[in-house]
Design a protein around this motif. Sequence first.
Motif, PDB file in Angstrom:
ATOM      1  N   GLY A   1      -5.565  -8.370  -7.520  1.00  0.00           N
ATOM      2  CA  GLY A   1      -5.648  -9.045  -6.233  1.00  0.00           C
ATOM      3  C   GLY A   1      -5.847  -8.083  -5.090  1.00  0.00           C
ATOM      4  N   GLU A   2      -5.131  -6.985  -5.110  1.00  0.00           N
ATOM      5  CA  GLU A   2      -5.288  -5.984  -4.049  1.00  0.00           C
ATOM      6  C   GLU A   2      -6.685  -5.379  -4.062  1.00  0.00           C
ATOM      7  OE1 GLU A   2      -2.944  -2.099  -2.346  1.00  0.00           O
ATOM      8  OE2 GLU A   2      -3.287  -2.279  -4.490  1.00  0.00           O
TER       9      GLU A   2
ATOM     10  N   LEU B   1      -1.995  -8.893 -12.071  1.00  0.00           N
ATOM     11  CA  LEU B   1      -2.523  -9.786 -11.031  1.00  0.00           C
ATOM     12  C   LEU B   1      -2.391  -9.147  -9.651  1.00  0.00           C
ATOM     13  CD1 LEU B   1      -1.254 -13.288 -12.208  1.00  0.00           C
ATOM     14  CD2 LEU B   1      -3.640 -12.520 -12.050  1.00  0.00           C
ATOM     15  N   ALA B   2      -1.253  -8.494  -9.394  1.00  0.00           N
ATOM     16  CA  ALA B   2      -1.070  -7.826  -8.100  1.00  0.00           C
ATOM     17  C   ALA B   2      -2.100  -6.720  -7.923  1.00  0.00           C
ATOM     18  CB  ALA B   2       0.348  -7.252  -8.004  1.00  0.00           C
TER      19      ALA B   2
ATOM     20  N   THR C   1      -0.141 -12.182   1.565  1.00  0.00           N
ATOM     21  CA  THR C   1      -0.005 -12.854   0.274  1.00  0.00           C
ATOM     22  C   THR C   1       1.312 -12.471  -0.395  1.00  0.00           C
ATOM     23  OG1 THR C   1      -2.406 -12.881  -0.020  1.00  0.00           O
ATOM     24  CG2 THR C   1      -1.059 -13.180  -1.994  1.00  0.00           C
ATOM     25  N   THR C   2       1.644 -11.197  -0.335  1.00  0.00           N
ATOM     26  CA  THR C   2       2.886 -10.741  -0.930  1.00  0.00           C
ATOM     27  C   THR C   2       4.091 -11.321  -0.203  1.00  0.00           C
ATOM     28  OG1 THR C   2       1.795  -8.677  -1.536  1.00  0.00           O
ATOM     29  CG2 THR C   2       4.199  -8.710  -1.610  1.00  0.00           C
TER      30      THR C   2
ATOM     31  N   LEU D   1      -9.324  -8.017  -2.840  1.00  0.00           N
ATOM     32  CA  LEU D   1      -9.264  -8.244  -1.396  1.00  0.00           C
ATOM     33  C   LEU D   1      -9.777  -7.033  -0.632  1.00  0.00           C
ATOM     34  CD1 LEU D   1      -5.830 -10.071  -1.052  1.00  0.00           C
ATOM     35  CD2 LEU D   1      -8.089 -11.026  -0.561  1.00  0.00           C
TER      36      LEU D   1
ATOM     37  N   VAL E   1      -3.358  -8.723   1.703  1.00  0.00           N
ATOM     38  CA  VAL E   1      -2.438  -8.438   0.605  1.00  0.00           C
ATOM     39  C   VAL E   1      -0.998  -8.520   1.097  1.00  0.00           C
ATOM     40  CG1 VAL E   1      -1.690  -6.681  -1.046  1.00  0.00           C
ATOM     41  CG2 VAL E   1      -4.118  -7.008  -0.594  1.00  0.00           C
TER      42      VAL E   1
END
Length: 242
Positions: A78-79, A74-75, A104-105, A82, A101
């Motif tokens: 997601g990166e 997912l990380a 979000t992190t 984005l 990112v």
Amino acid sequence: MAVLVALGAFLMTLAGGWTALRVTDRRHLVLGLAGGLMLGVVAMDLLPEALDAAGAEVFGVPAALLLFAAGFLLAHMGERLLAGRKAAHGAEEYDGRAPEVGLTTAAAMVGHSAMDGIAIGAAFQVGGGMGLTVALAVIAHDFADGFNTYTLTSLYGNARHQAITMLFADAAAPVAGAASTLLFRIPEHLLGGYLGLFGGVLLYLAAAEILPEAHHHHPAGRTLLCTVAGVGFIWLVVGAAG
């Protein structure tokens, strides 16, 4: 009592963020240390707790490990999503990284810190001795949380005031989490799944972002030593708390 103890986590988180803020001239060493701290937290704190709390298996694999892999993926997705979306709109990225990112992190770090506070409160519901033991572990590794929250937010090109805002949110989260245990209890298996998922996210950031950036312009032995020191520090913290 749990809320008062959680104030120690508040101060320790701010201390970690202040340290990251003050050593900008040694950025590669900061990033190397951050990567080591993150790796240590995942391997020696998050994953063992996740496996203990979420012991069920899914098709022969512990559910916590499946969620750990899901968090990593997912990380990564997601990166990439984005970054691709920002590039498609013609906006410049910061060294190929989308600031969203980082935010979000950092928000995930805030959520993790809130769960730390909940862990303190739940432990005090069991007994004062257990509460103090859990609080010691949380307070000790919250230095790393504050350090990593500021580092991650600023690494992705966010403004300094945004990084400081996320740092203060991360510092306040354990206090809020501890206070919330006066109102409800969290099921143990859900807590284990969350820890596994978040561990995967942290490992991706450490291995794919933080450590490569640390060695990009400064492939020095001191950076590697900082990474090893970060892992060793978490090992000492976990061992002392155990």
